[in-house]
Structures are given as structure tokens and as C-alpha cells.
Design a protein around this motif. Sequence first.
Motif, short mmCIF file in Angstrom:
data_model
loop_
_atom_site.label_atom_id
_atom_site.label_comp_id
_atom_site.label_asym_id
_atom_site.label_seq_id
_atom_site.Cartn_x
_atom_site.Cartn_y
_atom_site.Cartn_z
N GLN A 161 0.85 -1.17 0.00
CA GLN A 161 0.00 0.00 0.00
C GLN A 161 0.89 1.23 0.00
N SER A 194 9.07 5.46 16.49
CA SER A 194 7.86 5.09 15.75
C SER A 194 7.16 6.32 15.18
N THR A 197 6.29 6.00 11.45
CA THR A 197 5.78 4.71 10.97
C THR A 197 4.56 4.94 10.06
N GLY A 198 4.59 4.31 8.91
CA GLY A 198 3.48 4.45 7.97
C GLY A 198 3.71 5.57 6.97
N TYR A 199 4.80 6.31 7.13
CA TYR A 199 5.07 7.44 6.25
C TYR A 199 6.30 7.19 5.39
N GLY A 227 10.96 4.85 12.06
CA GLY A 227 9.81 4.04 11.66
C GLY A 227 9.39 4.27 10.22
N ARG A 229 9.04 4.30 6.20
CA ARG A 229 9.37 3.26 5.25
C ARG A 229 10.62 3.65 4.47
N ASN B 77 4.78 -0.36 19.43
CA ASN B 77 5.86 -0.33 18.44
C ASN B 77 6.59 -1.67 18.39
N PHE B 103 0.59 -0.96 18.40
CA PHE B 103 1.27 -0.31 17.28
C PHE B 103 2.34 -1.24 16.74
N ASP B 106 6.28 -1.01 10.49
CA ASP B 106 5.81 -1.28 9.15
C ASP B 106 6.27 -2.59 8.51
#
Lengths: 464, 198
Positions: A161, A194, A197-199, A227, A229, B77, B103, B106
Motif C-alpha cells: 500500500q 515510531s 511509521t506508515g510514512y 519508523g 518506510r 511499536n 502499534f 511497518d
Amino acid sequence: MKKTLFDKVWDSHVVHKIENGPDVLFIDRHMVHEVTSPVAFIGLKTRGIPVMYPNRTFATADHNTPTINQHLPVADPLSANQLKALEENAAEHGISYWGLGHEKNGIVHVVGPEYGITQPGATIVCGDSHTSTHGAFGAIAFGIGTSEVEMVLATQCIMQQKAKSMRINVNGELNKGVTPKDVALYIISKLTTSGATGYFVEYAGDVFTNMSMEGRMTVCNLSIEMGARGGMIAPDQKTFDYIQGREFTPVGADLEKAQEYWKTLSTDEGAEFDKEISFDASDIEPMITYGTNPGMGIGISKGIPLAEAVEGGVATYKKSLHYMNYSEGEDMIGKPIDFVFLGSCTNGRIEDFRAFASIVKGRKKADNVTAWLVPGSHQVEAAIKEEGILDILHEAGFELREPGCSACLAMNDDKVPAGKYAVSTSNRNFEGRQGPGSRTLLASPLVAAAAAVTGKVTDPREFL
Amino acid sequence: MAYDKFNILKTSAVPLPIENVDTDQIIPARFLKATERKGFGDNLFRDWRYNADNTPKEDFALNNPKYSGKILVGGKNFGSGSSREHAAWAVYDYGFRCVVSSFFADIFKNNCLNIGVLPVQVSPAFLENIFAAIEADPETLLEVNLPEQTITLTTTGEQEHFDINDYKKENMLNGFDDIDYLLNIKENIREFALNTPL
Ligand code: SF4
């Protein structure tokens, strides 16, 4: 629609979109090393399928390799076996392999850029989280797991994603003694491990514009430690100059065409990020970590934070200080150390050796310190010799080892013994990362050099 | 690699109330030298689980006989750091099918989904309740229902919905992996590659 740099590169590589699912993303270039690839090749064998585009994959040996006597057979049978497996897999599938002793051998994220494999606007993956390094060229580059390595080998695609976007701006002038590593450790200390994370992060602002390509690689390398990517920096003239003339860089009309495209790779004015953060360069001082994750960093002149001042779990925080045998409130300056490690894909490039040499020049290695100076590649090693840095190191009582990941993850013999402290220019200070029971203080090459000559944590600004 | 289908999992759980558990702890680097996926479960949390002389550390949750089950519950995390899929393999090979946390990092989360370990993200408050319930009674059962996307603390009936995209859900329910999908669209990929010179 206005697009970010990340959008431009990502969107142009989507082969297929799955509703409420991942994108099928085409991968331009794939780097492979010995540790995370063997099971992926077994997977291909089990399915009875070939590598789809062998010329898009490049293999090097780095994680598991000795850093002395590389001309001799590898002593550890397990490591030797893994190296052999990679060599055989590469040969079987027609993949270029730069094994031990090969002139192009080195840490995967150091050799990629050196040979022009890393290019703006490309998608680059590797079974290693610090693949984010290549983002310094305006590429989308990130680490993947072994299942995904198999996917890329089999189909040149992965399914993920699209990440959210974040821009981190750092503007102003950096203080004396503050290196790209310090900028990154500072950002991670503010965001926590973290926080991104997700960014996918884009770094912007004067500080990154003024930074060398090596420095940009250091910063992008560490993106994963908050965190994210990955991280990226828009390519500019400095990027184009760096790439020019390298083995895998296009030439002639192809280069002109490529450059034309590369010049479009910046975030459109007014494009929206999911999150935007800004820091002031003048707030950053040389950094050091005191705990067991890269977010536990402070300005070197400061004391270890009190548990109550730290966000999140107090128990986890105390466990971490206990492991380090440090106490809340203590100063970092003056803490004794036993090892110094200069190297890794974070700080194993020529600029890092220049910085280290600038401090140890005319001084002597402290007697209580064992120092491992490990170039990221043979190219770096050659430059160290050519530039006279090796002589400076030798005069100061240091030796140079042969290229590899070495004490960054201590899979080879370069292990810090239990209970000992290492000032390390690598990227992770997790429990046992540099050997079971080892204690790691992450810092820049300047801080490492200052510690190497004094035998304790020392403010490098004293020597500049 | 194919893995067992996941549908509804009702089991006790092993608590690990520590934050930022990184993959170097889940599987230390020196155990990454294998060329096959075998035996990683034995070294799951190696340095937290065993002393240097290989005797078990009694106070570590995995060594505590009162804890068991196919769910690992970790602090915030979970799975940060290295991209090594070996971490997810170690979790799976040890016998866990699901990891619960407030959490996830990724890459670890992706790796889990790719090999058949279901990462279930819950709210911080619910995570605390799970830890408390296991603390009070180690045999407390959790029910993870993938079709419904719910996780339930069976003692109190407290329930939360968790997210997973439809595609990954379908894969987990059927034990499929991404390569099966990608191989089916190989022609599209080939066409795409033609326009994407090296
Ligand atoms: S130097 Fe360290 S972080 Fe970089 S590729 Fe090697 S092991 Fe990974």
C-alpha cells in the motif's frame, strides 16, 4: 493535481491497483545480499520459476563477511555456506555477483550509488531496512522481507500500500561539529522510533540542499530508525554531478533524456503532505545515544533524561538504562568507553573517514580503546589510501580493516563483548546488536574520533 | 511460501508488556546464518530467553509454564528495526499465529502478513486490559475472528474491531501469498517493463 516527489515516483511505477488492497509496484533495481536471499531462491526453486529480469538484480556479500584476511577462505562454516549459496544462486540465475575479493564488493547501500545503480526517480528495494539510503538521490528505496525478495526475483514487482507522506524541513545554518548524522539523530530523538511509521519522508530545507551526497545518504539511511518506510531528497545539480560517469549511469543522449526527466522530480509548489514538521538547524548539537533504541539520543553536552520527562513507558525506559548500566540525570561527557566503530552504510563513506581523520590527525589512539575502522567498500578503501588518510590513521595508532558490515550487526567476528561500551557510527543501538550483551552509543564520525583519542565520551568541538 | 489458513483463533496468550521490541531481540543477527527456513522458533527471543550458558531465564514469559497459547501480546511499536523476515518466521515457527499490539512497525507487519501471522492492532486501552486480564488469569482466552475482524477478551466480552485490507484478508483466509497473484498478471508486468528501460 499537485504532486509530491514521492507521489511522482510511486505513481509512475504502479502496474496495477487493487481496490482496498495494495498497489502492484514495479521495481527498477533490486539489491541482494547473502543473509536475506537464500530462502527466496529456494522459493523460486520450489515453484519452478526463473528470475524474471536478472539484469535488474545486483548481488554483493557484506553482512556476514570477515573484515580481515578476506583473501583466505571464510573460517565460519555457516557464513561460508551462506556466501556460497549466494554465489551459486547468482550464477544459476545470471545475476551479477560482487563477492568477497571482487573489486566492486562492499556494503550493498554503499556500492549501489558508487556504481550508478542508484538513480533519481527509480524504485529500489533490498532485503535490508537501510535501503532507504538510496533515497538521497530522489529514488523510492526501501527495505523488504524475504517473501518480497522472492516476489521481486519472480516478477520484478512487490505489493504494498502506498505510504502516507511526511515532509521534514530543517532550515538555517548548522553549528560547528554538527554532521548529517547529528541532524538525523536529532530528528529521530524528536520523533521517536515510531514517529514516522506508515510514512515516506521527504527531507527539505537549506540544510539538505547544502549537504553533500554522502551526507544526504547518511540522513536517508536513518529514516527507518524513526519508523519511516523510507526517506528521499529531491535530486539537484549535486545529484547529477555525483551520478555522472559511473558504470551504470546512462551516457550521451540517454543521459540527456534521463536528466530532463530527473529535473521534474521535485515536489510541486503547494502539494500537500499528510504531515509536515520543521526544525531549526541552530538547535542541533553533536548527538549521542544513551539507551537501547536510536530515538534515545541527546545533545552530547546534556544529561540523560529523567524517566518522568520521557514520553511513554517508564518501565521500558528503565529497563533500557539498566541494560546500559546508566542512571537518569547522568552526564554523557566523560563516560568511559572500550570500543570505537567507524563504518556501516550510515557512516562508512569517504567523507566519514575524512571527518574521523580530521580529529585523530596528530593525536594518538587511547590505550583503552579497541578501534575498528571499516570502509564501506573497496572504492572507499582506495580513496582512504589515495587521499593520505591511511597514513594519518596509522600515525595515530589505528588500523584499517577490509570492507563489510562488520560490527554494525556483528554477524562476523567483529563483536563487542558483553558489558563493554562502543561508540559506533552505525545505526542501531539495540540490545546485543553489536554482540551479545554489548552496549552501543550511536554518534557521528567526529564524536567517534574524539572518543577514540580520549577513551571516553568527549565533545568533538574541543578538537575543532 | 504457503502457510496454514487463518479463520478464527481462540486461545490463551503470552504477554510481553515491553515497548519498542525490535527484531534484533526477536531473532538476534547471529542466528541469521541459515540458508533454509528451519529452526528459527528455537531462537525466538534468544537473548531474553536464555542466559549466556544456554540455561533458560526463569522470569521470561516464554519460559514461564503458566503462559501458553498461539497469540503473542506485545507492547507498543512491536517489531521495529531490521527488516529480517526471520523475525516473523521465528514467531510463526515457535507456534504463534497472531501478534497483538497497540502499534506495529511497518516492515514487520508486512512480513507477518506475508507468511501467515496475523498482526492485530488494538487501542492502547484495550491492550492494557488484555495485559491485566492475563496477569489476573494466565488462562484467559482471546478470540481473534478474521472474517469479522474482531478481537474479543472472552472473560469480559470486551471486543474491538481491527483493520486489515480486503486483499490481505482474503490471502490469510485462504493461505495464499502475493506471488500467486503476481504470477497471474505477469503479462501486464512484462508490458510495463518494456516501457521502463533499465
Ligand atoms: S552496515 Fe549495518 S545497516 Fe548497513 S546494510 Fe550492513 S548490516 Fe545493514
